[in-house]
Design an enzyme around this catalytic site. Structure first.
Site, mmCIF file in Angstrom:
data_model
loop_
_atom_site.group_PDB
_atom_site.id
_atom_site.type_symbol
_atom_site.label_atom_id
_atom_site.label_comp_id
_atom_site.label_asym_id
_atom_site.label_seq_id
_atom_site.Cartn_x
_atom_site.Cartn_y
_atom_site.Cartn_z
ATOM 1 N N CYS B 102 0.879 -1.157 0.000
ATOM 2 C CA CYS B 102 0.000 0.000 0.000
ATOM 3 C C CYS B 102 0.918 1.209 0.000
ATOM 4 O O CYS B 102 1.478 1.557 1.038
ATOM 5 C CB CYS B 102 -0.919 0.011 1.216
ATOM 6 N N CYS B 105 -0.578 4.265 2.313
ATOM 7 C CA CYS B 105 -0.706 4.218 3.781
ATOM 8 C C CYS B 105 -0.284 2.826 4.248
ATOM 9 O O CYS B 105 0.896 2.511 4.150
ATOM 10 C CB CYS B 105 -2.090 4.634 4.268
ATOM 11 N N SER B 106 -1.221 2.004 4.731
ATOM 12 C CA SER B 106 -0.811 0.707 5.273
ATOM 13 C C SER B 106 -1.918 -0.338 5.114
ATOM 14 O O SER B 106 -2.035 -1.234 5.940
ATOM 15 C CB SER B 106 -0.453 0.853 6.753
ATOM 16 N N CYS B 107 -2.701 -0.234 4.037
ATOM 17 C CA CYS B 107 -3.803 -1.168 3.812
ATOM 18 C C CYS B 107 -3.277 -2.607 3.765
ATOM 19 O O CYS B 107 -2.277 -2.886 3.089
ATOM 20 C CB CYS B 107 -4.521 -0.813 2.512
#
Lengths: 218, 194, 218, 194
Positions: B102, B105-107
């Site tokens: 991702c 962000c941090s999906c």
């Protein structure tokens, strides 16, 4: 926005430091920030997109020198103040100075059920999908000052629709409290050379998820 | 990005204050916080994804259902929910290796893999995975054959990817639960082979 | 490289803070770093392009949280060590531990003349220019890990040649000690909408200087 | 970017040590350092560029030479050298306003403007000048007429730009040196009007 969070293709961060399974937290406060972020989301005052925008809006130097949960902590404080749930004076004082607003609260007993249910982001829309699997598309060149999920490295690039996901909540709208404005969502597959030029790995392909408004026919 | 172990700039105290404000104002229940944490430290983690992978290796019908609708197929095993509402499973082959990132962000697919590791959220990984995935794999000690193409999935929406690694050679005699033991978190992100 | 120095089009830094004339330095050490950087350049061990690459190679979080002369200071230390003029042990000790190399030294009496002379970067080349004023060109999509002066926001974009400057030293080569490799240099003018999409200021144009190897006919 | 007035992280001491190392090793002469500093603090600054601008306002032949070969025309007034080896002059008109930036570092025409101000080197200016120049101008209190197009020059090579602002109305009676007094540094970068 073209903030520090939009990292795809940037250089200079050095090698990746692998870490073994189960290393989720490095300090107790990280556990609490994760839990607080999830729990206070039940108040319903902002969307997941607004949370992401609060994080990506941090000054780039701050974003890139903060640990990930530090970014979450600062963004959560900002969201609470912006949405009127906590006063800046209360953050400064480190304690509550007035009664809270009446908001839905996540009950401890319901935590497993709520987490297991999740909150799907697909929505019914009347219009049919404009694109189908195999269609050639080009991402639009956009540089909005607000939230978007079209990364800079994938703007103005030609690709092929690889999946059609149904219509999903549009982050560009939802992040700013402007409604869910659902649009058809597609996986778009790009050849590495389209994204990075002739120097790219010849065997590279990259997919992104792109909302219909990000795309033109190509 | 500072590692999470470095000086926290007062974050422990800030977090403690924030929690007490939110509890005093009646917005959160401390027991709910404890329950969230225990869910992701004890109950939900890569063992879930490993069961999905092992089932797909051993049950051709399940594999087809996983290909057609991963969210539903994963739900058959009891997994789903937050950060896994819209799942896609992608299968590694000798010709194509899948890697998930991702960049924005941090999906990450929480119901099948748990919370993301620190490196997955790091600028080093997010910046380079889409541009130089073989270089990233080298940081993990992984070298793919030249002939193997690499497809990187940048999770820019609420769709979450689970990589189904190739079943290791010589495992024909193992049952499903023994096979699940072989499946690592990193193999289901695409940064490891089995 | 796609480092933190390549800032065009990024967002999140807040407003510009104007400053009155004559505020060149904010601390005495800044004066000395500027002067040291210029003076030790006389040793001839690296090019201005190598200096720029040393600065842009700083980790992005460091670059974006350092003052400009702090970036110069760190880059100068690195260049001195990389090129063998100063040992890392000497930087650590804070004093010289061995005699210096024999290098050309900038004489105090010659400072005004040397600064007033400068060092032009145009070079004779045999080949004629491939493009002329008014020609349509497209910048190439490149993402080199080394130094380049083609900014990310201007890659893969169509523009018009506005000036032909002659052939100049190529930074992409010179920064890495690979020779001056001069190429024809052009000003290329882009419409704002080509760079930033339909949301751009309708009256905006941007020019960059682009070496011939950055360009294809369009 | 931290402002240059903030805590310097030991840079004063590091710089002092570095200077003594370089002097002891015979690479630099302290007097040469002093002379470099005094050159750019006392001798070379925006008064040079102001003379060029005033001359171009009052001498049509000079203006033509400045348009045709700015490096040579500026040398006529005795200015040139480091960071001004390849000059281009661009003239503001009611239809077109010019703004100069270096998005990649801090390229700036030293012989005519001196050293760049801190804001010119700041990420805030470098990032936004090419994307939203009217927004940047607003930070300087400048509003251009709608009809005025903006051309931003990103100094990506060793070519350096000098903006020739429009001569203010009502200055017909002024001589060249009085006119030069009116010309500000920011007007020659494009972030001010006269």
């Amino acid at each position: 926005m073209n903030g520090a969070a939009d990292l795809g293709g940037m250089m200079g961060f050095g090698p990746v430091a692998p870490e073994s399974d189960g290393e989720y937290f490095h300090a107790e406060w990280e556990r609490r920030i994760l839990a607080l972020t999830l729990a206070v989301g039940a108040a319903g005052r902002w969307s997941i997109d607004a949370s992401r925008h609060a994080r990506e809006s941090l000054p780039p130097g701050v974003y890139l020198t903060s640990s990930y949960y530090a970014i979450w902590a600062t963004a959560l404080e900002r969201l609470l103040v912006e949405h009127g749930l906590v006063g800046a004076d209360e953050l400064a004082a480190g304690r509550s100075l007035r009664p809270g607003e009446p908001v839905p609260v996540l009950d401890a007993a319901r935590v497993p059920a709520v987490l297991a249910a999740g909150s799907p982001y697909d929505r019914p829309v009347a219009a049919p999908a404009s694109f189908g699997v195999g269609d050639r598309v080009r991402t639009r060149v956009i540089h909005p000052s607000g939230h978007t999920r079209l990364p800079r490295y994938a703007r103005g690039k030609a690709g092929v629709v690889a999946r059609v996901h149904g219509a999903h909540v549009l982050p560009d709208s939802s992040a700013h409290g402007a409604g869910e404005a659902p649009q058809w969502l597609y996986s778009v597959r790009f050849d590495g050379r389209e994204l990075w030029g002739e120097g790219a790995d010849a065997g590279l392909a990259v997919t992104i998820e792109a909302w219909e408004g990000y795309l033109d026919p190509a | 990005m500072a590692t999470d172990g470095t000086a926290d700039g007062g974050l422990a105290a800030r977090t403690e204050a924030l929690e007490s404000i939110l509890v005093e104002k009646g917005y959160v229940q401390p027991a709910a916080l404890d329950r969230i944490i225990s869910t992701y430290e004890r109950d939900v983690g890569p063992r879930n994804g490993a069961q999905v992978v092992a089932r797909s290796w051993t049950d051709p019908d399940y594999r087809e259902r996983l290909r057609a609708d991963a969210t539903a197929a994963i739900a058959e095993l009891g997994f789903g929910g937050r950060q896994g509402e819209h799942m896609v499973a992608v299968e590694n082959t000798p010709d194509e290796h899948h890697l998930v990132v991702c960049t924005l962000c941090s999906c990450y697919p929480w119901p099948v893999l748990g919370l993301p590791p620190t490196w997955y959220k790091s600028p080093a990984y997010r910046s380079r995975a889409v541009l130089d995935p073989r270089g990233v794999l080298a940081d993990f000690g992984v070298t793919l054959p030249e002939r193997t193409r690499v497809t990187v999935h940048d999770s820019t929406a609420e769709v979450r990817y689970l990589v189904v690694p190739m079943r290791p050679a010589g495992t024909e005699g193992l049952d499903e639960s023994s096979l699940a033991e072989l499946v690592t978190r990193d193999a289901m992100i695409g940064t490891a082979l089995l």
